[in-house]
Design a protein around this motif. Structure first.
Motif, PDB file in Angstrom:
ATOM      1  N   ASN A 119       0.829  -1.207   0.000  1.00 22.21           N
ATOM      2  CA  ASN A 119       0.000   0.000   0.000  1.00 22.21           C
ATOM      3  C   ASN A 119       0.856   1.247   0.000  1.00 22.21           C
ATOM      4  OD1 ASN A 119      -0.355   1.785   2.667  1.00 22.21           O
ATOM      5  ND2 ASN A 119       0.241  -0.290   3.291  1.00 22.21           N
ATOM      6  N   TRP A 120       0.302   2.296  -0.598  1.00 24.54           N
ATOM      7  CA  TRP A 120       0.893   3.628  -0.455  1.00 24.54           C
ATOM      8  C   TRP A 120      -0.224   4.633  -0.187  1.00 24.54           C
ATOM      9  CZ3 TRP A 120       1.917   0.855  -5.107  1.00 24.54           C
ATOM     10  CH2 TRP A 120       1.228   1.265  -6.232  1.00 24.54           C
ATOM     11  N   LEU A 121      -0.975   4.318   0.889  1.00 28.72           N
ATOM     12  CA  LEU A 121      -2.140   5.146   1.209  1.00 28.72           C
ATOM     13  C   LEU A 121      -1.730   6.584   1.522  1.00 28.72           C
ATOM     14  CD1 LEU A 121      -3.923   2.498   3.431  1.00 28.72           C
ATOM     15  CD2 LEU A 121      -4.805   3.399   1.294  1.00 28.72           C
ATOM     16  N   PRO A 185       6.353   4.385   4.996  1.00 26.87           N
ATOM     17  CA  PRO A 185       7.188   4.774   3.855  1.00 26.87           C
ATOM     18  C   PRO A 185       6.475   5.730   2.907  1.00 26.87           C
ATOM     19  CG  PRO A 185       6.302   2.564   3.527  1.00 26.87           C
ATOM     20  CD  PRO A 185       5.767   3.042   4.857  1.00 26.87           C
ATOM     21  N   ASN A 186       5.220   6.087   3.210  1.00 26.69           N
ATOM     22  CA  ASN A 186       4.403   6.772   2.207  1.00 26.69           C
ATOM     23  C   ASN A 186       4.209   8.265   2.427  1.00 26.69           C
ATOM     24  OD1 ASN A 186       4.023   4.237   0.964  1.00 26.69           O
ATOM     25  ND2 ASN A 186       2.493   3.746   2.528  1.00 26.69           N
ATOM     26  N   THR A 187       4.915   8.818   3.398  1.00 27.84           N
ATOM     27  CA  THR A 187       4.918  10.272   3.591  1.00 27.84           C
ATOM     28  C   THR A 187       6.364  10.718   3.449  1.00 27.84           C
ATOM     29  OG1 THR A 187       2.991  10.246   5.047  1.00 27.84           O
ATOM     30  CG2 THR A 187       4.460  12.139   5.252  1.00 27.84           C
ATOM     31  N   PRO A 188       6.646  11.552   2.436  1.00 29.82           N
ATOM     32  CA  PRO A 188       8.047  11.912   2.178  1.00 29.82           C
ATOM     33  C   PRO A 188       8.727  12.465   3.438  1.00 29.82           C
ATOM     34  CG  PRO A 188       6.591  12.792   0.476  1.00 29.82           C
ATOM     35  CD  PRO A 188       5.698  12.212   1.518  1.00 29.82           C
ATOM     36  N   GLY A 189       9.913  11.926   3.719  1.00 28.53           N
ATOM     37  CA  GLY A 189      10.706  12.446   4.836  1.00 28.53           C
ATOM     38  C   GLY A 189      10.338  11.888   6.195  1.00 28.53           C
ATOM     39  N   LEU A 190       9.241  11.141   6.260  1.00 32.24           N
ATOM     40  CA  LEU A 190       8.766  10.689   7.583  1.00 32.24           C
ATOM     41  C   LEU A 190       9.789   9.818   8.299  1.00 32.24           C
ATOM     42  CD1 LEU A 190       5.846  10.783   9.185  1.00 32.24           C
ATOM     43  CD2 LEU A 190       6.025   8.346   8.816  1.00 32.24           C
ATOM     44  N   ARG A 191      10.410   8.895   7.534  1.00 32.99           N
ATOM     45  CA  ARG A 191      11.318   7.949   8.196  1.00 32.99           C
ATOM     46  C   ARG A 191      12.552   8.647   8.780  1.00 32.99           C
ATOM     47  NH1 ARG A 191      11.088   1.948   5.330  1.00 32.99           N
ATOM     48  NH2 ARG A 191       9.051   1.446   6.174  1.00 32.99           N
ATOM     49  N   ASN A 251       6.940  -1.595  10.772  1.00 28.44           N
ATOM     50  CA  ASN A 251       6.048  -1.128   9.717  1.00 28.44           C
ATOM     51  C   ASN A 251       6.268  -1.972   8.440  1.00 28.44           C
ATOM     52  OD1 ASN A 251       4.227   0.649   8.320  1.00 28.44           O
ATOM     53  ND2 ASN A 251       4.752   2.184   9.849  1.00 28.44           N
ATOM     54  N   THR A 252       5.663  -1.554   7.343  1.00 28.11           N
ATOM     55  CA  THR A 252       5.804  -2.280   6.066  1.00 28.11           C
ATOM     56  C   THR A 252       7.223  -2.114   5.519  1.00 28.11           C
ATOM     57  OG1 THR A 252       4.984  -0.300   4.960  1.00 28.11           O
ATOM     58  CG2 THR A 252       3.369  -2.003   5.437  1.00 28.11           C
ATOM     59  N   THR A 253       7.613  -3.022   4.610  1.00 28.39           N
ATOM     60  CA  THR A 253       8.978  -2.929   4.064  1.00 28.39           C
ATOM     61  C   THR A 253       8.992  -2.350   2.648  1.00 28.39           C
ATOM     62  OG1 THR A 253      11.018  -4.102   3.534  1.00 28.39           O
ATOM     63  CG2 THR A 253       8.985  -5.325   3.166  1.00 28.39           C
ATOM     64  N   ILE A 254      10.047  -1.556   2.398  1.00 32.14           N
ATOM     65  CA  ILE A 254      10.232  -1.033   1.029  1.00 32.14           C
ATOM     66  C   ILE A 254      11.354  -1.795   0.319  1.00 32.14           C
ATOM     67  CG2 ILE A 254       9.355   1.295   1.460  1.00 32.14           C
ATOM     68  CD1 ILE A 254      12.293   2.185   1.846  1.00 32.14           C
ATOM     69  N   ASN A 255      11.820  -2.875   0.918  1.00 31.59           N
ATOM     70  CA  ASN A 255      12.915  -3.669   0.346  1.00 31.59           C
ATOM     71  C   ASN A 255      12.552  -4.129  -1.082  1.00 31.59           C
ATOM     72  OD1 ASN A 255      14.286  -6.268  -0.301  1.00 31.59           O
ATOM     73  ND2 ASN A 255      15.324  -5.848   1.641  1.00 31.59           N
ATOM     74  N   SER A 256      13.358  -3.694  -2.059  1.00 29.70           N
ATOM     75  CA  SER A 256      12.954  -3.953  -3.446  1.00 29.70           C
ATOM     76  C   SER A 256      13.147  -5.422  -3.834  1.00 29.70           C
ATOM     77  CB  SER A 256      13.701  -3.030  -4.411  1.00 29.70           C
ATOM     78  OG  SER A 256      15.076  -3.118  -4.178  1.00 29.70           O
ATOM     79  N   GLY A 271       5.549   2.421  -2.121  1.00 27.03           N
ATOM     80  CA  GLY A 271       4.748   1.731  -1.123  1.00 27.03           C
ATOM     81  C   GLY A 271       5.476   0.664  -0.339  1.00 27.03           C
ATOM     82  N   GLY A 272       4.822   0.178   0.699  1.00 26.13           N
ATOM     83  CA  GLY A 272       5.408  -0.808   1.597  1.00 26.13           C
ATOM     84  C   GLY A 272       4.664  -2.133   1.520  1.00 26.13           C
TER      85      GLY A 272
END
Ligand SMILES: Cc1cc2nc3c(=O)[nH]c(=O)nc-3n(C[C@H](O)[C@H](O)[C@H](O)COP(=O)(O)O)c2cc1C
Length: 366
Positions: A119-121, A185-191, A251-256, A271-272
């Motif tokens: 998801n990338w809500l 991972p879906n809000t820029p800069g959040l991490r 949280n969700t993973t962005i590992n490609s 998305g994650g």
């Protein structure tokens, strides 16, 4: 039956649409006690499993079993009682942001394989005031409610910590605990907010929001599975220095590489990923083991990521998590999932002569 017949039909529908329909259906049942009783049939024995041996206490909050609903399933705080009747012991509502926001353009939530989602809500949320209104209906029902706090996308850097505190202040009365979500991972800069200084500022703001209150609500920090061990240690330091309750991993993973297993399209997508992927699950379990090894005696761990049955739940408990959250498996395994996991945990305990679920916490790392 669910996996054979219902899930394949749902696969043809937009995942977010189904999700909203499921939440609103549960919300509907809350208006009629007979319908709520009916939802209990989704538990194995036809009613919620209540057993002393499954009880968990974290920071003085009583959970009548270790299986709770993680952030993202009920972002609006509309299905808490319904989810409880399905066998979960608590719901983490949100992520809630201060001002209403619509999130990223649709479609933005997908089932990419059985039990696996992306998801990338982007923090779609009706905002704090509406959540407060929604949660009024649960005021007297004694179901633990966590409030996941996040930040609006368009926010001046100087306002970030303050905004987290403002959500906590507004929702103090509704919350059993707060979860600071700095890992979507879906809000820029959040991490970047997982770094020591900004994280510290946010936690201070959330703590300050409770100044003057007799009861301080427990605070957890939710982290990303990709954090390096060094970065995890820094989060541990911030958590223990501030004397707050603990960490939610993860949280969700962005590992490609993990996303790429489901096709080139997903490798490159935003998305994650969440749910029933063994590599993702291992990543989170290893992180939990590390936190438990480093600080199991100083903080509490809430485990989330890929739990779908009693085996995957036990893995996380044995790694060091005292409480668990489930999100994607509610779609992947169906509404029976909490009852199924709790029944499995109890059967395991009986077979192994374990008298209380807490005895199993961290045994793989001890
Ligand atoms: C559709 C969806 C929405 C989510 N929204 C949030 C959120 O708002 N805040 C948050 O902290 N985590 C959110 N998550 C992450 C979950 O809380 C959880 O950490 C992750 O999905 C791993 O658990 P699972 O494998 O049981 O799904 C979301 C996950 C999904 C699938």
């Amino acid at each position: 039956m669910y996996k054979q017949f219902i899930s394949p039909i749902l696969d043809h529908l937009d995942s977010e649409t189904w999700h909203n329909f499921a939440r609103e259906s549960l919300h509907f049942t809350e208006n009629f006690s007979l319908l709520l009783k009916f939802t209990q049939l989704f538990n194995y024995s036809g009613k919620r499993l209540v057993d002393e041996r499954l009880k968990v206490n974290i920071s003085d909050i009583e959970f009548d079993n270790p299986i709770t609903v993680g952030a993202g399933w009920d972002k609006y705080g509309r299905a808490v009682k319904g989810l409880w009747h399905l066998g979960f012991s608590a719901v983490e509502v949100g992520t809630v942001v201060l001002h209403p926001q619509t999130g990223n353009p649709k479609p933005r939530q997908f089932m990419i394989a059985p039990g696996v989602g992306i998801n990338w809500l982007g923090f779609n949320s009706p905002g704090t005031d509406q959540i407060k209104l929604n949660l009024q209906r649960y005021k007297n029902c004694r179901i633990p409610i966590g409030i996941s706090i996040g930040m609006n996308k368009e926010l001046d850097e100087k306002e970030i910590a303050w905004a987290h505190g403002a959500v906590a202040k507004n929702l103090y009365d509704c919350a059993s605990y707060f979860a600071v979500n700095v890992s979507s991972p879906n809000t820029p800069g959040l991490r970047k907010l997982q770094d020591k200084k900004p994280l510290n500022d946010i936690i201070e703001a959330v703590k300050d929001s409770m100044n003057g209150k007799k009861i301080k609500k427990p605070i957890f920090v939710k982290i990303a599975p990709e954090l390096t061990l060094h970065a995890v240690d820094e989060v541990i330091e911030v958590v223990t220095d501030n004397n707050i309750s603990g960490i939610i991993a993860s949280n969700t993973t962005i590992n490609s590489d993990i996303k790429g297993k489901y096709g080139q399209k997903w490798r490159q997508s935003q998305g994650g990923l969440s749910g029933d992927d063994p590599d993702y699950r291992k990543m989170v379990n290893d992180q939990i083991k590390h936190i438990y090894k480093q600080a199991g005696d100083k903080l509490e761990i809430i485990g989330v990521g890929g739990i779908k049955d009693s085996e995957t739940a036990l893995e996380k408990i044995k790694a060091g998590a005292k409480l668990l959250q489930v999100v994607t498996a509610i779609r992947g395994e169906g509404p029976f999932v909490a009852g199924k996991i709790n029944t499995g945990l109890l059967n395991y305990m009986i077979k192994e002569g374990v008298s209380n679920i807490n005895e199993l916490v961290g045994i793989e790392v001890k």
